[in-house]
Design a protein around this motif. Structure first.
Motif, PDB file in Angstrom:
ATOM      1  N   ASP A 148      41.007  46.690  48.141  1.00 44.01           N
ATOM      2  CA  ASP A 148      41.772  45.855  48.064  1.00 44.01           C
ATOM      3  C   ASP A 148      41.660  44.680  47.415  1.00 44.01           C
ATOM      4  O   ASP A 148      41.504  43.576  47.667  1.00 44.01           O
ATOM      5  N   GLN A 159      37.902  41.293  44.861  1.00 38.28           N
ATOM      6  CA  GLN A 159      37.940  41.893  46.293  1.00 38.28           C
ATOM      7  C   GLN A 159      38.036  40.814  47.214  1.00 38.28           C
ATOM      8  O   GLN A 159      37.316  39.657  47.340  1.00 38.28           O
ATOM      9  N   LYS A 160      39.200  40.930  48.135  1.00 44.06           N
ATOM     10  CA  LYS A 160      39.728  39.920  48.972  1.00 44.06           C
ATOM     11  C   LYS A 160      38.624  39.471  50.014  1.00 44.06           C
ATOM     12  O   LYS A 160      38.767  38.168  50.420  1.00 44.06           O
TER      13      LYS A 160
END
Length: 363
Positions: A115, A136-137
């Motif tokens: 993500d 990476q969120k």
């Protein structure tokens, strides 16, 4: 039981109490990778990308483009292993045509589960190649970002240097003879709950010769230092990572003098910056090869606030060059070099990626 054996048992018990419970750490990998000509196959009338089309000099087809994406995704997903089983949290990239190619890249099966978010701006580079940050969120939350232009004017450049302006640096006479090159990308945000700042760079190339183009990179180093100084004025303990393809090695003036990067921790002054890749350079390692000579153009440099021995917050642990065998040419004239694109097939890159680990002790 003899007394000496009792003492041995007591000693072993004390060792178990003192050292038996090993410390546990959170770890994040921060990486940089020059993607080497990550172009789509569409001819953009506003940039010099003609060779990267199906009918261009590179015969850049959809099949090659898709293979290139798969190759890059494999590398990104593995950088930092085995010390960290998770892919990099932050990935700086260079030689990127547009946001679209990054959107295609993060959809690759090896990267989709991560993500990844994208921070990207179009640069004024004539070839249309930019820098960007993937993140990476779930671990990093950006709070601000901007592209900071490198302002150089033709009148500030010697006649010899004017002659070597290459296809990455364009002089536009209608704009006060400004020399246009890639912007420096500044991102601020939170790594978990700690504020951190990242600068992504791709400094002017050596096309035309190292000495003739050094003024460009020294100007880039001056801008980089100015950005870091500004962040430290706001917060003297600001944690800053500047990463990129600097087109200079750890001992060149732009890095060593202008940016002021130290290679020995004990020598770093307050508000100074540390370059862990100086040590790797001293060991003969490299990220790019030219005429059988290796250099480390790809580096991740950090403020001294990130090299404290106290791991109650995220701090630097160690650095590395990701040069797994599958990234290396194993036949032909360029045996041993990074496995790059050719007219016949999509490779990986002419650069090896680099990385650092940031660790924090569990409390």
């Amino acid at each position: 039981m003899p007394l000496k054996y009792k003492f041995c048992l007591i000693f072993l018990f004390l060792l178990t109490v003192l050292f038996g419970q090993s410390k546990r750490y959170k770890i994040h990998t921060v990486a940089f990778y020059n993607f080497e000509n990550l172009y789509d196959t569409v001819n953009d009338q506003f940039t010099n990308d003609d060779e990267w089309t199906p009918i261009g000099a590179q015969r850049w087809t959809t099949e090659k483009y898709q293979q290139k994406l798969k190759n890059l995704a494999k590398v990104i997903s593995e950088i930092g292993m085995p010390e960290n089983s998770n892919a990099p949290t932050l990935i700086g990239g260079a030689e990127i045509e547009n946001r679209g190619v990054l959107e295609d890249l993060i959809k690759e099966p090896k990267l989709l589960p991560l993500d990844l978010g994208i921070i990207h701006f179009d640069s004024p580079d004539k070839r249309g190649i930019d820098v960007a940050l993937l993140y990476q969120k779930k671990y990093f939350r950006p709070t601000s970002y901007s592209n900071i232009p490198l302002i150089i004017y033709k009148k500030e450049i010697s006649p010899k240097e004017e002659e070597v302006l290459d296809d990455e640096i364009e002089v536009k006479k209608e704009n006060n003879n400004r020399v246009f090159t890639r912007d420096q990308l500044l991102i601020s945000g939170f790594l978990e709950d700690e504020e951190i700042h990242i600068i992504v760079n791709h400094w002017p190339s050596r096309s035309g010769g190292e000495k003739a183009t050094t003024a460009f990179r020294e100007a880039a180093g001056k801008l980089n230092r100015k950005i870091i100084d500004s962040l430290q004025q706001i917060n003297p303990r600001a944690k800053v990572l500047t990463m990129g393809d600097f087109n200079d090695g750890p001992f060149n003036k732009s890095i060593k003098i202008v940016l002021g990067a130290y290679g020995v921790k004990a020598e770093i002054p307050e508000f100074g910056v540390f370059n862990p890749f100086e040590e790797l350079s001293n060991k003969g390692m490299g990220t790019i090869a030219f005429r059988d000579s290796w250099n480390i153009f790809d580096q991740i440099i950090m403020t001294e606030s990130l090299i404290k021995a106290d791991f109650s917050t995220f701090n630097f642990w160690k650095a590395g060059i990701f040069n797994k065998p599958y990234l290396i040419q194993n036949t032909g004239q360029y045996k041993g070099y990074p496995l790059r694109n050719t007219i016949l097939e999509a490779g990986f890159s002419d650069h090896f990626p680099v990385y650092v680990y940031l660790i924090k002790e569990f409390r």
